[in-house]
Design an enzyme around this catalytic site. Sequence first.
Site, PDB file in Angstrom:
ATOM      1  N   LYS A 179      -0.166 -28.598  28.547  1.00 32.95           N
ATOM      2  CA  LYS A 179      -1.107 -28.150  27.526  1.00 32.95           C
ATOM      3  C   LYS A 179      -0.531 -28.440  26.150  1.00 32.95           C
ATOM      4  CE  LYS A 179      -1.949 -24.555  25.114  1.00 32.95           C
ATOM      5  NZ  LYS A 179      -2.590 -25.183  23.923  1.00 32.95           N
ATOM      6  N   GLY A 232       7.564 -23.437  20.226  1.00 29.73           N
ATOM      7  CA  GLY A 232       6.681 -22.872  19.218  1.00 29.73           C
ATOM      8  C   GLY A 232       7.353 -21.732  18.479  1.00 29.73           C
ATOM      9  N   SER A 233       6.547 -20.792  18.012  1.00 29.51           N
ATOM     10  CA  SER A 233       7.040 -19.718  17.159  1.00 29.51           C
ATOM     11  C   SER A 233       7.719 -18.620  17.967  1.00 29.51           C
ATOM     12  CB  SER A 233       5.877 -19.117  16.367  1.00 29.51           C
ATOM     13  OG  SER A 233       5.001 -18.402  17.226  1.00 29.51           O
ATOM     14  N   GLY A 237       6.751 -16.980  21.534  1.00 31.51           N
ATOM     15  CA  GLY A 237       7.814 -17.058  22.530  1.00 31.51           C
ATOM     16  C   GLY A 237       8.072 -15.719  23.199  1.00 31.51           C
ATOM     17  N   GLU A 254      12.037 -23.001  23.312  1.00 32.29           N
ATOM     18  CA  GLU A 254      12.638 -23.649  22.140  1.00 32.29           C
ATOM     19  C   GLU A 254      11.836 -23.154  20.946  1.00 32.29           C
ATOM     20  OE1 GLU A 254      13.497 -25.208  19.138  1.00 32.29           O
ATOM     21  OE2 GLU A 254      12.368 -26.997  19.724  1.00 32.29           O
ATOM     22  N   CYS A 288      11.741 -27.540  13.711  1.00 29.54           N
ATOM     23  CA  CYS A 288      12.511 -26.322  13.959  1.00 29.54           C
ATOM     24  C   CYS A 288      13.995 -26.534  13.684  1.00 29.54           C
ATOM     25  CB  CYS A 288      12.284 -25.827  15.374  1.00 29.54           C
ATOM     26  SG  CYS A 288      12.439 -27.095  16.635  1.00 29.54           S
ATOM     27  N   GLU A 386      11.725 -18.662   8.713  1.00 29.22           N
ATOM     28  CA  GLU A 386      11.367 -20.065   8.941  1.00 29.22           C
ATOM     29  C   GLU A 386      10.034 -20.341   8.242  1.00 29.22           C
ATOM     30  OE1 GLU A 386      11.392 -23.178  12.606  1.00 29.22           O
ATOM     31  OE2 GLU A 386      10.223 -21.354  12.904  1.00 29.22           O
TER      32      GLU A 386
END
Length: 480
Positions: A179, A232-233, A237, A254, A288, A386
């Site tokens: 996805k 992702g964020s 996560g 990650e 990231c 971030e």
Amino acid sequence: MSVYEEPDLFVDGRWVPATGGAITVENPATEERIGTVGGASESDMDTAVSAARKAFDDGPWPRMAPRERSAALFRLADALGRRRDEITERLVTDVGTPVSLTRGLQLARPLEHWRYLAEMAGRRDDEPVPPVPVTNVPGVVVREPVGVVAGLCAYNFPFLIATWKLGAALAAGCTVVYKPNEIAPLISYELARAAEEAELPPGVLNLVVGDGPHIGAGLVAHHGVDAVSFTGSVPVGRSVLRAGAASFKRVVLELGGKSPAIVLDDANIDGIVPALVGGFVVNAGQSCGATTRIIVAESRYDEVVDKVSAAVEATVVGDPADPKTQVGPLISAAQRERVEAHLATADDDGAKVVVGGARHPGFGRGYYFQPTVVLADNKAHLAQEEIFGPVVTIIKAKDDDDAVAIANDSRFGLAGVVYGRKRARAMGVARRIRAGNVGVNTGVFNQAAPIGGYKESGLGREGGPWGIDEFCELKLLSWN
């Protein structure tokens, strides 16, 4: 400009109509519609998982000899290589990555990595276990694929991230439901077409495009999925980890980063300025692993601020299709608004914006943001959060110990770099940084090495044999 119409999903080796409604795709440089893709319904997602489940439980892929799986992945890599031009165009228009960066980081490295994974797929040997004196029972440790993997990919490097996840899972013998992020889905169709051309068995690679709260969350919770790999964020996560824990799924995450670039007092400043700037403007800061904190020995602080600021002001922001462009747009209006919201905290935190800090005035349309330099201490919001935009914070350090303490004073621990002339000294500093990937006078990407973070930057590793092992179970077979 091409207009992409992709109404179908790739499930069980066939293209089938999506039933969840259309998703509009836009070019972040122009804000124009560049295509429409078919969104998956929950029923479509369930069908894709069922196809992957059947392919794993009953199909040939997990049972192939390693050399056969390797040959199939080489065919897939070759098919992707023949699509270079189409992949490049889709990445430039869908993600907004400058074409000069796309050809290398977004395209050449993933293609090279597919071939690396294909080679690794043929090298998965069993490991003998020596008998211990008490039992004197010999044995062997075998690696078996974990099962059906849900690969949930981010928008910023969609081809590269998909390669790390899907390539490693396939090399291990798993089947996959892929996805992509619905903001940048176009490259995923070329990957599915390459799998079709390579004649991967039906159900081995399945593509569903849909929104994260429904389709992504549904995949994570699905009883037919054995492992989840998500990029992702941090908040998402956490949700993935909680949902996966209900059925004890294998979860690889990650997540975010606030990576430091430490400049020691003996560093060659003129020589490293391009790397310092490139470290945070790459892909408009949507990386990231971006080094968004420059931590400088106080004796060189003013010099670094002046030279980095001058280089940032000279950075070419523009059309991603122009080879001269160094920085393109952010991915969406929402992402630009998030970056603006972060910058709005500067005054309250005592931070000082010395370059940029706002939407780029040179563009009437497109989600452009000025490359930005901020001066602050490490407690400031801009030094801790971030931002995911082309924004760097420059921080003063008293000495090497202080630089390490500042670098580690973060909830993230993904990457970092140390610049200095004396290798032993710089390596000593690098070893003290609490992060998964740290370079000395260089970047940290290596396809044969593990990639991943400490603390809130994630769980598990991607890249190299470690990335493949994330999708393997270890079984001891012993005999008497």
